[in-house]
Design an enzyme around this catalytic site. Sequence first.
Site, PDB file in Angstrom:
ATOM      1  N   SER A  17       0.840  -1.201   0.000  1.00  0.00           N
ATOM      2  CA  SER A  17       0.000   0.000   0.000  1.00  0.00           C
ATOM      3  C   SER A  17       0.868   1.241   0.000  1.00  0.00           C
ATOM      4  CB  SER A  17      -0.916   0.024   1.237  1.00  0.00           C
ATOM      5  OG  SER A  17      -0.142   0.126   2.424  1.00  0.00           O
ATOM      6  N   ASP A 241      12.496   3.309   3.266  1.00  0.00           N
ATOM      7  CA  ASP A 241      11.475   3.412   4.305  1.00  0.00           C
ATOM      8  C   ASP A 241      11.988   2.983   5.677  1.00  0.00           C
ATOM      9  OD1 ASP A 241      11.545   0.693   3.639  1.00  0.00           O
ATOM     10  OD2 ASP A 241       9.466   0.606   2.974  1.00  0.00           O
ATOM     11  N   THR A 242      12.872   1.980   5.717  1.00  0.00           N
ATOM     12  CA  THR A 242      13.417   1.560   7.006  1.00  0.00           C
ATOM     13  C   THR A 242      14.284   2.656   7.617  1.00  0.00           C
ATOM     14  OG1 THR A 242      13.448  -0.725   6.245  1.00  0.00           O
ATOM     15  CG2 THR A 242      14.730  -0.228   8.206  1.00  0.00           C
ATOM     16  N   THR A 263       5.971  -5.959   6.406  1.00  0.00           N
ATOM     17  CA  THR A 263       6.115  -7.062   5.461  1.00  0.00           C
ATOM     18  C   THR A 263       7.468  -7.747   5.654  1.00  0.00           C
ATOM     19  OG1 THR A 263       4.685  -5.971   3.850  1.00  0.00           O
ATOM     20  CG2 THR A 263       6.152  -7.677   3.017  1.00  0.00           C
ATOM     21  N   GLY A 409       3.978  -1.238  11.460  1.00  0.00           N
ATOM     22  CA  GLY A 409       2.695  -1.918  11.660  1.00  0.00           C
ATOM     23  C   GLY A 409       2.744  -3.015  12.705  1.00  0.00           C
TER      24      GLY A 409
END
Length: 494
Positions: A17, A241-242, A263, A409
């Site tokens: 997403s 992103d990490t 993920t 998440g």
Amino acid sequence: MSADVSRHVAIDLGASSGRVALGTVQAGKLTVDVLHRFPNGGVPVQGGLYWDVLGLWREILHGLKLAGSYGHIDSVGVDSWAVDYALLDEHGLLLDGVHHYRDARTTGVMDDVHRTLLKDAMYDATGIQFLPFNTAYQLIAHERQAPGILSRAHSLLMVPDLLHYWLSGRQVTEQTNASTTQLYDPRLATWSRRVLDALDLPEGLLPEVIAPGTVIGEVSPGIALEMGLKGTRVIAPATHDTASAVAAVPAQGPHWAYLSSGTWSLVGVETLEPVITPAALRFNLTNEAGVHGTTRLLKNIMGLWILQECRRSWSFNTPTFEMLYAEAEGVPPSGPLIDPDDPRFLAPGLDMPARVQQYCRDTDQAVPESRAAITRCVLDSLALRTAEVLTQLEAVTGNSISTLHVVGGGSQIRLLNQLIADASGCTVIAGPVEATLIGNLLVQAEACGRIPQGGVRDVVRASEAVLTHRQQTVVPAERRALFARLGERATVPS
């Protein structure tokens, strides 16, 4: 808008997403509003797997138009997953689709490469974990699939860099994403001539490397006019992103590690220099760039992907993840285990529950029959794998780890975080959930002078609540021994 208020837009793309979010910084605190969410995923085309980057761009423009309706926006920046790239011609046009890292085209390529470039030499040059989908191996696969394409390409841009180019008209590569490619020298902070020569890759293909927090330019006039973004600067956050998530870890003092849980599970520590040693190589640890010149020494392990694919196969009665975790709470803690990093779990497929069951058969364990038992098996295994990597990080750095910050998440999964606390003995601090967005936004705000240099984590602590988990149950030694036997993963894969 008051002079002490600034607004920034984060575009965060994940494997399943994407989001466009508005961050407002005022009085040392950040508030985040997600303006637009949209799905993402692989698109199969003639046996290959691609990302729909044009579809993502359409959704991003929609989100930017929503953001522009709030008034002046100081800056915008993009982060995404790592390793995937676009090839552009001399006119800046796409030469090919953007391949998905789970595309089977890289099968066997890593072994082929290391027949000519030994693993210890490549690790010494880059400090990067050996994974079959690293950018270096993807490029070799790409050239085999389409001979001559690399010589025809004028430039290579990682996914966030491509979107920054479309926003600003300038082609650069941000350092945190560049460092994941296995083409980057972390000691010299530039592209590795040694690796490029060994792989016969043209150096001119790779753009200038910039640090996170660099102003790339302004939003191009046409987009600015249509989206209401006049005067908005395009600022590179930590585009991996990490790296953005780690920037938002609300840590203080020494002896802490992080788990960016989604993920993928990224388990690591922050260091001042790359750690490229025989021990780091033996444990297949990776050295990736962070903000403010730091290095993220970490291990990239399978995360919630296995459960995401299991849930997809169970969608006939659409169980929510909350339902799955609640069901798993009732399963005894002595059930079967899997090696979550076994290659059989890498590819997508509706047969993921069957793969978990077959793994248990193959390793002479009881087979989990219900979805609750499969979910518990995966969660127990992820917790033990996380604890195992923390032990490896302690061995490599010589520093003890007493606190694990879980962001992303997975920080919302109470059962998983308690299992990690039990398996590791660490105090687990869960949150913030939106660490990637927060890190993206605050690096932009710092670059704009809206928060003090080095003050990102201070703002996070002032803005976000966390939840603490402490060890309640000690995992039996025989269960740890069973898990250790499953993969014997302590060395670099052959």
